[in-house]
Write a protein that holds these residues in place. Structure first.
Motif, PDB file in Angstrom:
ATOM      1  N   LEU A   1       0.794  -1.222   0.000  1.00  0.00           N
ATOM      2  CA  LEU A   1       0.000   0.000   0.000  1.00  0.00           C
ATOM      3  C   LEU A   1       0.822   1.264   0.000  1.00  0.00           C
ATOM      4  O   LEU A   1       0.399   2.290  -0.479  1.00  0.00           O
ATOM      5  CB  LEU A   1      -0.885   0.023   1.247  1.00  0.00           C
ATOM      6  CG  LEU A   1      -2.004  -0.983   1.186  1.00  0.00           C
ATOM      7  CD1 LEU A   1      -2.693  -1.045   2.515  1.00  0.00           C
ATOM      8  CD2 LEU A   1      -2.960  -0.569   0.103  1.00  0.00           C
TER       9      LEU A   1
ATOM     10  N   ARG B   1     -16.651   6.769 -12.455  1.00  0.00           N
ATOM     11  CA  ARG B   1     -15.275   6.678 -12.911  1.00  0.00           C
ATOM     12  C   ARG B   1     -14.405   5.945 -11.904  1.00  0.00           C
ATOM     13  O   ARG B   1     -14.479   6.190 -10.712  1.00  0.00           O
ATOM     14  CB  ARG B   1     -14.724   8.097 -13.088  1.00  0.00           C
ATOM     15  CG  ARG B   1     -13.352   8.179 -13.702  1.00  0.00           C
ATOM     16  CD  ARG B   1     -12.978   9.616 -13.910  1.00  0.00           C
ATOM     17  NE  ARG B   1     -12.942  10.337 -12.638  1.00  0.00           N
ATOM     18  CZ  ARG B   1     -11.824  10.517 -11.933  1.00  0.00           C
ATOM     19  NH1 ARG B   1     -10.695  10.048 -12.368  1.00  0.00           N
ATOM     20  NH2 ARG B   1     -11.866  11.173 -10.795  1.00  0.00           N
ATOM     21  N   ARG B   2     -13.598   5.052 -12.437  1.00  0.00           N
ATOM     22  CA  ARG B   2     -12.536   4.511 -11.611  1.00  0.00           C
ATOM     23  C   ARG B   2     -11.290   5.318 -11.915  1.00  0.00           C
ATOM     24  O   ARG B   2     -11.311   6.222 -12.727  1.00  0.00           O
ATOM     25  CB  ARG B   2     -12.272   3.067 -11.987  1.00  0.00           C
ATOM     26  CG  ARG B   2     -13.364   2.155 -11.501  1.00  0.00           C
ATOM     27  CD  ARG B   2     -12.842   0.772 -11.558  1.00  0.00           C
ATOM     28  NE  ARG B   2     -13.914  -0.170 -11.294  1.00  0.00           N
ATOM     29  CZ  ARG B   2     -13.721  -1.466 -11.298  1.00  0.00           C
ATOM     30  NH1 ARG B   2     -12.536  -1.956 -11.559  1.00  0.00           N
ATOM     31  NH2 ARG B   2     -14.717  -2.271 -11.055  1.00  0.00           N
ATOM     32  N   LEU B   3     -10.222   4.929 -11.291  1.00  0.00           N
ATOM     33  CA  LEU B   3      -8.988   5.663 -11.517  1.00  0.00           C
ATOM     34  C   LEU B   3      -8.532   5.587 -12.948  1.00  0.00           C
ATOM     35  O   LEU B   3      -8.791   4.628 -13.654  1.00  0.00           O
ATOM     36  CB  LEU B   3      -7.885   5.085 -10.654  1.00  0.00           C
ATOM     37  CG  LEU B   3      -7.874   5.598  -9.243  1.00  0.00           C
ATOM     38  CD1 LEU B   3      -6.576   5.221  -8.599  1.00  0.00           C
ATOM     39  CD2 LEU B   3      -8.039   7.108  -9.210  1.00  0.00           C
TER      40      LEU B   3
ATOM     41  N   HIS C   1      -2.742  10.879 -11.152  1.00  0.00           N
ATOM     42  CA  HIS C   1      -3.457  11.690 -10.166  1.00  0.00           C
ATOM     43  C   HIS C   1      -4.079  12.895 -10.819  1.00  0.00           C
ATOM     44  O   HIS C   1      -3.391  13.633 -11.513  1.00  0.00           O
ATOM     45  CB  HIS C   1      -2.486  12.175  -9.092  1.00  0.00           C
ATOM     46  CG  HIS C   1      -2.362  11.197  -7.988  1.00  0.00           C
ATOM     47  ND1 HIS C   1      -3.383  10.950  -7.121  1.00  0.00           N
ATOM     48  CD2 HIS C   1      -1.348  10.389  -7.633  1.00  0.00           C
ATOM     49  CE1 HIS C   1      -2.991  10.032  -6.266  1.00  0.00           C
ATOM     50  NE2 HIS C   1      -1.773   9.662  -6.557  1.00  0.00           N
TER      51      HIS C   1
ATOM     52  N   ARG D   1     -10.228  17.676 -10.580  1.00  0.00           N
ATOM     53  CA  ARG D   1     -11.296  16.983  -9.860  1.00  0.00           C
ATOM     54  C   ARG D   1     -12.548  17.844  -9.801  1.00  0.00           C
ATOM     55  O   ARG D   1     -13.660  17.368  -9.979  1.00  0.00           O
ATOM     56  CB  ARG D   1     -10.858  16.671  -8.433  1.00  0.00           C
ATOM     57  CG  ARG D   1      -9.879  15.555  -8.374  1.00  0.00           C
ATOM     58  CD  ARG D   1     -10.220  14.558  -7.284  1.00  0.00           C
ATOM     59  NE  ARG D   1      -9.144  13.582  -7.216  1.00  0.00           N
ATOM     60  CZ  ARG D   1      -8.067  13.753  -6.467  1.00  0.00           C
ATOM     61  NH1 ARG D   1      -7.948  14.821  -5.716  1.00  0.00           N
ATOM     62  NH2 ARG D   1      -7.126  12.851  -6.457  1.00  0.00           N
TER      63      ARG D   1
ATOM     64  N   MET E   1     -15.470   5.072  -7.045  1.00  0.00           N
ATOM     65  CA  MET E   1     -14.081   4.875  -6.607  1.00  0.00           C
ATOM     66  C   MET E   1     -13.504   6.149  -6.011  1.00  0.00           C
ATOM     67  O   MET E   1     -12.298   6.337  -5.974  1.00  0.00           O
ATOM     68  CB  MET E   1     -13.226   4.397  -7.787  1.00  0.00           C
ATOM     69  CG  MET E   1     -13.685   3.073  -8.359  1.00  0.00           C
ATOM     70  SD  MET E   1     -13.809   1.770  -7.132  1.00  0.00           S
ATOM     71  CE  MET E   1     -12.248   0.967  -7.349  1.00  0.00           C
TER      72      MET E   1
ATOM     73  N   ASP F   1      -9.505   7.196  -4.937  1.00  0.00           N
ATOM     74  CA  ASP F   1      -8.831   8.400  -5.388  1.00  0.00           C
ATOM     75  C   ASP F   1      -8.233   9.163  -4.212  1.00  0.00           C
ATOM     76  O   ASP F   1      -7.091   9.582  -4.235  1.00  0.00           O
ATOM     77  CB  ASP F   1      -9.871   9.300  -6.065  1.00  0.00           C
ATOM     78  CG  ASP F   1      -9.477   9.612  -7.490  1.00  0.00           C
ATOM     79  OD1 ASP F   1      -8.313   9.366  -7.836  1.00  0.00           O
ATOM     80  OD2 ASP F   1     -10.330  10.098  -8.242  1.00  0.00           O
TER      81      ASP F   1
ATOM     82  N   LEU G   1      -5.304   7.252  -2.549  1.00  0.00           N
ATOM     83  CA  LEU G   1      -4.047   7.384  -3.277  1.00  0.00           C
ATOM     84  C   LEU G   1      -3.462   8.776  -3.127  1.00  0.00           C
ATOM     85  O   LEU G   1      -2.256   8.946  -2.990  1.00  0.00           O
ATOM     86  CB  LEU G   1      -4.263   7.057  -4.756  1.00  0.00           C
ATOM     87  CG  LEU G   1      -4.402   5.564  -5.031  1.00  0.00           C
ATOM     88  CD1 LEU G   1      -5.030   5.329  -6.394  1.00  0.00           C
ATOM     89  CD2 LEU G   1      -3.057   4.868  -4.947  1.00  0.00           C
ATOM     90  N   GLY G   2      -4.342   9.764  -3.137  1.00  0.00           N
ATOM     91  CA  GLY G   2      -3.890  11.138  -2.954  1.00  0.00           C
ATOM     92  C   GLY G   2      -3.210  11.298  -1.599  1.00  0.00           C
ATOM     93  O   GLY G   2      -2.146  11.912  -1.481  1.00  0.00           O
TER      94      GLY G   2
ATOM     95  N   LEU H   1      -7.938  -0.412  -1.390  1.00  0.00           N
ATOM     96  CA  LEU H   1      -6.835  -0.160  -2.311  1.00  0.00           C
ATOM     97  C   LEU H   1      -6.134  -1.462  -2.671  1.00  0.00           C
ATOM     98  O   LEU H   1      -5.810  -1.720  -3.832  1.00  0.00           O
ATOM     99  CB  LEU H   1      -5.844   0.814  -1.669  1.00  0.00           C
ATOM    100  CG  LEU H   1      -4.623   1.173  -2.503  1.00  0.00           C
ATOM    101  CD1 LEU H   1      -5.032   1.787  -3.828  1.00  0.00           C
ATOM    102  CD2 LEU H   1      -3.738   2.140  -1.744  1.00  0.00           C
TER     103      LEU H   1
ATOM    104  N   TRP I   1      -8.180  -3.383  -5.015  1.00  0.00           N
ATOM    105  CA  TRP I   1      -8.125  -2.784  -6.341  1.00  0.00           C
ATOM    106  C   TRP I   1      -6.846  -3.166  -7.056  1.00  0.00           C
ATOM    107  O   TRP I   1      -6.854  -3.553  -8.219  1.00  0.00           O
ATOM    108  CB  TRP I   1      -8.239  -1.263  -6.216  1.00  0.00           C
ATOM    109  CG  TRP I   1      -8.143  -0.593  -7.527  1.00  0.00           C
ATOM    110  CD1 TRP I   1      -9.143  -0.424  -8.451  1.00  0.00           C
ATOM    111  CD2 TRP I   1      -6.973  -0.013  -8.094  1.00  0.00           C
ATOM    112  NE1 TRP I   1      -8.650   0.223  -9.545  1.00  0.00           N
ATOM    113  CE2 TRP I   1      -7.343   0.493  -9.361  1.00  0.00           C
ATOM    114  CE3 TRP I   1      -5.654   0.122  -7.649  1.00  0.00           C
ATOM    115  CZ2 TRP I   1      -6.419   1.125 -10.188  1.00  0.00           C
ATOM    116  CZ3 TRP I   1      -4.747   0.757  -8.478  1.00  0.00           C
ATOM    117  CH2 TRP I   1      -5.128   1.253  -9.733  1.00  0.00           C
ATOM    118  N   LEU I   2      -5.722  -3.108  -6.333  1.00  0.00           N
ATOM    119  CA  LEU I   2      -4.438  -3.470  -6.936  1.00  0.00           C
ATOM    120  C   LEU I   2      -4.451  -4.935  -7.354  1.00  0.00           C
ATOM    121  O   LEU I   2      -3.922  -5.293  -8.397  1.00  0.00           O
ATOM    122  CB  LEU I   2      -3.299  -3.225  -5.945  1.00  0.00           C
ATOM    123  CG  LEU I   2      -2.871  -1.778  -5.789  1.00  0.00           C
ATOM    124  CD1 LEU I   2      -1.850  -1.653  -4.673  1.00  0.00           C
ATOM    125  CD2 LEU I   2      -2.295  -1.224  -7.085  1.00  0.00           C
TER     126      LEU I   2
END
Lengths: 164, 116
Positions: free
Chosen positions: A11, A104-106, A131, A137, B1, B5, B8-9, B78, B81-82
């Motif tokens: 992570l 939306r996903r990433l 990002h 955003r 998601m 987001d 990750l930010g 997360l 997701w990965l």
């Protein structure tokens, strides 16, 4: 610093995932399988998935659009744009995965490198999480014409290099 | 998601990653967390707030010193997701290899046979 156990290791550096595969085919063929829509449709996605719609325009700025169908019948749309193309060695494109409800996903940047290994091809896929800037955003949140336009704008931002 | 987001930010900054790293060992006060960093307490507090907003850190309301603790749920998301992503590419590349063999055979069959 004590070492971290379990999931945290994965992570704490989740920005990039890399995959390598030796494909038993000439590089020129592998390149075509990535850059020609009818071929891309035959292998994109996990086992059992099909791609009822699949289009890649292999030029800088060219659009990518793939509608994936899962074995259970769920549909997922992938949209993106080609950022860089250097036949037959490198292909870079963005791709955003959308959920069945259109949310939306990433968005990711995919860099695929093809190395000639004497009749075989070593394929290296680097997936980076892109990002969105806070401004992007807000842009996305404030779009009235839904996610299609948003994604288009986001890809434009990505192409301009303003999204990091 | 949306959550992902934000997760990750929040993870995008080394100071915040280190804060999480240290919270794995158990709850800590802001002062304790700030200790190893050469930055002001308010600056560290700001990072902690970002982690709170992303739902990665919770702060108890009751204790005097309001310790920060790790909230594992977004991390789990997360990691899921990965994992999904890994599966996507591993399996796509498998299919690519298999399909390449098919195309090779088809094209060999279609190639004009040279005859003298």
């Amino acid at each position: 610093m004590p070492r971290t156990p379990r999931i945290e290791d994965a992570l704490l550096s989740p920005r990039e995932v890399v995959f390598t595969r030796a494909v038993k085919a000439e590089r020129s063929l592998v390149w075509r399988l990535w850059t020609e829509s009818r071929h891309l449709a035959q292998w994109w996605g996990p086992y059992g998935f099909t791609n009822p719609e699949c289009a890649i325009d292999p030029r800088p700025g060219g659009r990518l659009r793939i509608l994936m169908r899962s074995p259970e019948g769920g549909e997922y749309l992938n949209v993106g744009a080609v950022q860089m193309i250097d036949p037959p060695a490198r292909l870079v494109f963005t791709v955003a995965l959308l959920n069945p409800d259109g949310s939306r996903r990433l968005e990711n940047r995919v860099t695929a490198d093809f190395a000639d290994r004497g009749g075989e091809t070593e394929v290296t896929v680097r997936v980076e999480v892109l990002h969105a800037t806070p401004e992007a955003r807000e842009d996305l949140a404030g779009m009235s014409d839904g996610w299609n336009g948003s994604l288009h704008r986001l890809s434009m931002l990505v192409e301009e290099g303003t999204v990091r | 998601m949306e959550t992902l987001d934000r997760t990750l930010g929040a993870l995008a900054h080394p100071v915040r990653r280190e804060i999480l790293d240290r919270l794995i060992l158990g709850p800590k006060s802001v002062t304790e967390l700030a200790e190893p960093f050469e930055m002001s307490l308010p600056a560290v507090s700001l990072h902690i707030r970002t982690l709170e907003k992303a739902g990665l850190v919770t702060r108890s309301r009751d204790a005097q010193w309001r310790p920060c603790a790790l909230a594992a749920e977004p991390m789990g998301e997360l990691s899921d997701w990965l994992e999904r992503y890994r599966r996507f590419w591993e399996q796509s590349l498998d299919r690519l290899d298999t399909y390449a063999q098919t195309v090779k055979r088809e094209e060999a069959a279609d190639a004009p046979h040279s005859e003298d």
